[in-house]
Structures are given as C-alpha cells and as structure tokens.
Enzyme design. Sequence first.
Site, mmCIF file in Angstrom:
data_model
loop_
_atom_site.group_PDB
_atom_site.id
_atom_site.type_symbol
_atom_site.label_atom_id
_atom_site.label_comp_id
_atom_site.label_asym_id
_atom_site.label_seq_id
_atom_site.Cartn_x
_atom_site.Cartn_y
_atom_site.Cartn_z
ATOM 1 N N HIS A 129 34.985 47.315 46.014
ATOM 2 C CA HIS A 129 33.847 46.907 45.182
ATOM 3 C C HIS A 129 32.543 46.949 45.982
ATOM 4 C CE1 HIS A 129 35.986 45.444 41.584
ATOM 5 N NE2 HIS A 129 36.968 45.204 42.429
ATOM 6 N N GLU B 220 29.613 46.868 44.844
ATOM 7 C CA GLU B 220 28.606 45.994 44.223
ATOM 8 C C GLU B 220 28.724 44.551 44.735
ATOM 9 O OE1 GLU B 220 31.347 46.946 42.865
ATOM 10 O OE2 GLU B 220 32.183 45.411 41.544
ATOM 11 N N CYS C 112 37.392 50.342 40.837
ATOM 12 C CA CYS C 112 38.565 49.500 40.593
ATOM 13 C C CYS C 112 39.170 49.813 39.217
ATOM 14 C CB CYS C 112 38.192 48.033 40.764
ATOM 15 S SG CYS C 112 39.609 46.936 40.914
#
Lengths: 85, 238
Positions: free
Chosen positions: B195, B197, B86
């Site tokens: 994302h 994560e 990002c």
Amino acid sequence: MSGGAYTVEIRVMPRASLLDPQGQAVQHALQALGFGEVASVRAGKHLVVQVQAATREEAAAKARTMCDRLLANPVTEDYECSVSP
Amino acid sequence: MQRVAVVVFPGSNCDADTLDAARAAGSDAYYVWHKDTDLQRADAVILPGGFSYGDYLRSGAIARFSPVLRAVTAHARAGGAVLGICNGFQILCEAGLLPGALMRNARLKFLSRPVRVRVEATDTPFTASYERGAELTLPIAHGDGRYVADSQTAAELEANGQVVLRYVTENPNGSLHDISGVCNAGRNVVGIMPHPERRNAQVLGGQDGARVFLSLEARNATQHVGDLRAVDGRHLRV
C-alpha cells in the site's frame, strides 16, 4: 418436453499443482485429533445452481460457461459439474 | 496535472487514502462509483484496496463484473494507465487485465505489517520516478496475496521484465518468485500488493510510497515538456 428445472452441482477445487494451505491446515487438525491415517486434505467449494434449460445437455453447457466466466478461476482452479435430474 | 479516477466498490476501504495520496502528488483526483460507466476523462485509474463484495467467491471475482470495469478495460486497452493496489490488483487479475492470480497466503494468516520490496521495473507509469533496484519499506495488509501463475506465464513475466516489485529479505505470503507486483505486456497496467498510499509522508512513518503517485505527474511533465518552464532549477507549469 419443453425443458425444465435442473439442479447443477459444481465442484471447484484448487489445482493439484498449487499449494492449498486451507487443506493443509485441516489435515493438521485432523491429525491432531488422532486421525494419523490422514495422508492429504484438499479444500474446495461446492455450489448448487438451479437453472432453467431446454435439455439436460443445455443445462450442463450453461453451467460450464458459468464456471469459465465466474465460478472458477482458470489460473488456479479446476471444476466439475453434475446435472440432475 | 493528471486526472486520476479512484474507483470505489462496495467494500473498498483504502479509497480515501489513495485519493489523498494522488492529490498530495499534485494530481486532480476524484472518486468514480463502481456503477458509473464514465471515467470522466481520466488520464489514470486506480483501483484501491479493500474487500470489494466481501471477497465473496474469490477476492475481486465479483467486482470484476461491476459496470465501471467495462470502462476501465477500454481505458487499459487504449493504453491508459491503470494501477491496482491490493484488492485492486486482485480485481485486475480476475478481469484478465493482468496475468496470474492471487491466492490465500501460504501460512493462512492475514498479514498487516511493513515489508521490504525492490523496484524491479521503472518503465511503468507508476514506478517511473524510482531508481531501478531501489529497496522500499511499504505496508502490506492482505489475506490473499500469494501470487501464482503457470510456469510459462512466470517465465514470460521474468523475460519481459514484467515483475515490477519483488519482496526482499522475506517472502511474506509464499508468492511465486517473491513477486509483489506485476505489469501487463503493454506496461500501462500495474498491480501491486503493498500500500504506497499508506507510506507517502513522514508522519505516516515514511514516504517510500510517494513516488508511485509522483511518477504519474513526472511522466506527464516529460510528455508535455513544452508546457513547462525551468526557473531556478525547478519546473513550473505555464
């Protein structure tokens, strides 16, 4: 004369070939306000930089280097600099 | 075990999740402050998501001049693995470590929701454990995610297989060629907008992102196969 303070006005604009959604949104708002004659709006940035330089040419050259390295993204933006006085 | 440096900029806000995800994958992950110039013998560097320097001027434009970027650039030039997620992707583009740029979403809105992406390249340090063509559900959370590149660069990306992730079903932000992630010509530097994560465990709604971090360890396992011993079909480090 041993140089002095110059004001550089820098105009950074999104490249004409790229979509400018911010400009489009402003255009739609202007048309909604009744400005039907608005054909196009593009939105960019205006930066005013105070710089010390020996000559006007040196001030312009420094400003172009600043644009190339930081102030404009060479992939997406074009810029113009004007020096005063 | 890979040493993974997670760089923290003023305004990073995905650094803790990224550190956790790398540790969950078995890596020795630690933070590196943006003013540090030493990556502490990192095998891989991750630039996490967030809003470094408030996205002033352009997303990633100021962070790109942080002292740590000099070390990250040297690491990348030496072939070291670098991932930008990002805002990290935006920083890598601004730093010239990845081609192209990320501009304001086509419909201006900040988008925070899951999207579908397809893994287009598995020969990178961060996608090696995926099947090519696998479709994943990963969250995006960005205002400036519209990938752009000039036509020559775009043609090169496609010809060289440098598109790593591509949006499928819908293109949420107007990205060129539905591009959601790219790598450099050396394939060691990767930038992605979604994302992973935030999707590395079932408790987070899915684990489609876990293999981004597991890929680092898997690659390490194959590179140092002599350090590993198979017991009952499982590989153990010895």
